[in-house]
Enzyme design. Structure first.
Site, short mmCIF file in Angstrom:
data_model
loop_
_atom_site.label_atom_id
_atom_site.label_comp_id
_atom_site.label_asym_id
_atom_site.label_seq_id
_atom_site.Cartn_x
_atom_site.Cartn_y
_atom_site.Cartn_z
N GLU A 188 47.06 40.70 52.24
CA GLU A 188 47.42 41.82 51.36
C GLU A 188 48.48 42.72 52.01
O GLU A 188 48.39 43.94 51.98
CB GLU A 188 46.17 42.62 50.99
CG GLU A 188 45.19 41.84 50.12
CD GLU A 188 44.02 42.66 49.64
OE1 GLU A 188 43.68 42.57 48.45
OE2 GLU A 188 43.44 43.40 50.47
N GLU A 228 41.30 36.16 45.66
CA GLU A 228 40.11 37.00 45.73
C GLU A 228 39.74 37.41 44.31
O GLU A 228 40.34 38.31 43.73
CB GLU A 228 40.35 38.25 46.59
CG GLU A 228 40.52 37.96 48.06
CD GLU A 228 40.57 39.23 48.91
OE1 GLU A 228 40.19 40.31 48.40
OE2 GLU A 228 41.00 39.14 50.07
#
Length: 580
Positions: free
Chosen positions: A157, A233
């Protein structure tokens, strides 16, 4: 060569159409004896892959000292996944977030002059030294070498943090130079700035989200039109902070979002499919408007609960997956037995001040420094000095405490100072002066966002009526060896609320079973069973019980030690159901 590849948006494995249906499980949040049970349940839900982060601080807790044994035996975990019949996705990036202490970074990095998560050569050299030890644990298990690992992540991320493309390329290169020749990927939120910051040339981009799959995938296609779609995710549950309500998401809502992902032809990774536990002092924290530490449980309201039980969400997901692929004909593994062992009384106790010398290491310091400066990563730190008197109607201010301090004057408790409530404490110093002791708890380092640099202890000093206080004795208390507690040093001289260690024992006939520890009436602290740090409890909730996996117990006598910061509660109670 067996390898993941693609044609257009069709993923291929060894040239044949393939869709990743993966579930996230972190081997370092589960006792090794239960890895196979959890992996078999993941497969039974319909997954063909298991995904795991790798936490740097688990494997290099002290610089140059590496650990790949027990709960840190990642090679064994990956091999076991293959035995069960699962492929593996590994996310070994130096930073992982994961609601884990410091986002996976080891605390000793905070003593180095460097910038994290960028192309700073000083930082990259530390990552390289770590990878020199870690990657050889993984390369024999790459699919190109006959193993189950089909993909690896280069950073986590990153678009939510920075935009250093040279750093992303360096992260890619570090893996490739060490023999990683499987598909490399990034994962980011499905927003323009996150994708722009997190994507890098030659690396497959994936997205993270919990709902609105088509919107997320449409945004990804704007940046990567000719590659398979994947939600790396899929947030089908959530984690908890202290002082909050327990987070849940309905099975129906999560299943509907899963159906939207799979109907699009995309791959998916459930985050989490099995959360596990933040044992010890390893929970992370968030810092938005204020500091928010994560609780001990990482149940995540996942399909497989913290203690490994099959939940309604498991069956809802399995039904959706069954619409798109053939499910395994193997039976779903049964839940493991649980035991209600009842109540046990405290046998003996010792106040912290009476055993402090036995459990701590002493340092002399002109100013109070953060715990990292004394070589301490986790636990508690006691800062002590003498204040001259008389000083009537004074005010004591701890300047920027990280994270929660108990303050004592002549060993009498006079107040609490919390990072999220940085009040001053009124004090009266008698003519002869007074001893000042400040016990600071590290409640978990920030794991996400711009506040990532999070040193613990007293970070800027202590002031009395605006005047900085100098010359301190500092005692570090990592509590790594609970056997050092000197219960035979107990005295009755200390009065009022006092931090103390309490010892009890649980006797078990026959084979131990999973159980859940309740601490009714206790305020805040840490529990050890047979030397194993179960984690933190706190009366503010939401978590009311601590998961005790059977493998840390034994037939016969089990030693329980509770380090309670305020006052003793009722008898310790072992039940067969949790309260999260």
């Amino acid at each position: 060569m067996t390898q993941l590849s693609w044609e257009g948006q069709q993923m291929l494995l060894n040239g044949e159409p393939f869709r990743i249906i993966s579930g996230a499980m972190h081997y370092w949040r589960v006792v090794p004896e239960y890895w196979e049970d959890r992996l078999r349940k993941i497969k039974a839900m319909g997954c063909n892959t298991v995904e795991t982060y790798i936490a740097w601080n688990v494997h290099e807790p002290k610089e140059g000292q590496f650990n790949f044994k027990g709960m840190a035996d990642v090679s064994r975990f990956v091999a076991l996944a293959k035995e069960v019949g699962l492929y593996v996705i590994v996310r070994p990036a130096s930073y992982i977030c994961a609601e884990w202490e410091f986002g996976g970074f080891p605390a000793w990095l905070l003593n180095e002059e460097m910038e994290l998560r960028c192309n700073d050569p000083r930082y990259l050299s530390k990552v390289e030294a770590y990878y020199d030890q870690l990657i050889p644990e993984l390369t024999p298990h790459l699919i190109t070498n006959g193993g189950p690992i089909i993909a690896m992540q280069i950073e986590n991320e990153y678009g939510s943090y920075g935009n250093d493309k040279a750093y992303l390329q360096a992260s890619k290169q570090m893996l490739e130079e060490r023999g990683v020749d499987v598909l490399l990927f990034t994962s980011d939120g499905p927003q323009d700035d996150m994708l722009q910051g997190g994507m890098t040339e030659g690396v497959w981009a994936t997205v993270n989200f919990g709902s609105r799959a088509n919107d997320a995938f449409d945004k990804l296609l704007e940046y990567q039109p000719d590659a398979p779609l994947m939600c790396m995710e899929f947030w089908n549950g959530w984690f908890d902070h202290w002082h909050e309500e327990h987070h849940t998401r309905s099975a129906q809502s999560a299943a509907e979002s899963l159906d939207e992902i799979l109907a699009r032809g995309a791959s998916v990774n459930f985050y989490m499919v099995h959360g596990g536990t933040n044992f010890g002092f390893m929970n992370g924290a968030n810092h938005g408007e204020r500091f928010e530490p994560t609780v001990t449980s990482y149940d995540y309201d996942a399909a497989i609960s913290e203690c490994g039980d099959i939940t309604p969400k498991f069956h809802a997901f399995r039904d959706v997956i069954g619409k798109y692929t053939t499910l395994s004909e193997e039976p779903i593994p049964a839940n493991l037995p649980k035991a209600a062992y009842g109540a046990v009384d405290v046998k003996r106790s010792v106040k912290l001040f009476d055993t402090l010398a036995a459990i701590s290491e002493e340092h002399q310091s002109v100013t109070p420094e953060p715990m990292e400066a004394y070589g301490q990563a986790f636990g508690f730190t006691m800062y002590s000095t003498t204040i001259t008197g008389p000083r009537p109607e004074s005010h004591l201010k701890i300047q920027d405490v990280h994270d929660r301090a108990l303050v004592f004057l002549d060993k009498k408790f006079i107040g609490v100072v919390e990072r999220w409530n940085p009040t001053s404490i009124p004090v009266v110093i008698p003519e002869g002066g007074a001893a000042l002791d400040i016990l600071v708890e590290n409640m978990g380092r920030v794991n996400y966002g711009p506040q990532l640099i999070d040193r613990k202890g007293i970070t800027h000093g202590v002031r009395l009526n605006g005047q900085f206080q100098f010359h301190w004795t500092v005692r570090t208390m990592p509590l790594e060896d609970i056997a050092q507690v000197a219960f035979d040093q107990a005295s009755s001289e200390l009065t009022g609320p006092q931090p103390a260690f309490y010892e009890a024992e649980l006797n078990i006939d026959g084979e131990p079973q999973d159980t859940f520890l309740y601490l009714d009436g206790w305020k805040k602290g840490v529990v050890f069973i047979n030397g194993f740090n179960l984690g933190r409890y706190w009366e503010v909730g939401p978590q009311k019980s601590l998961y005790v996996p059977a493998p840390i117990l034994k037939s016969g006598r089990n030693e329980i030690v509770v380090f309670e910061l305020h006052e003793q509660g009722e008898a310790l109670r072992f039940e067969d159901v949790p309260e999260l």
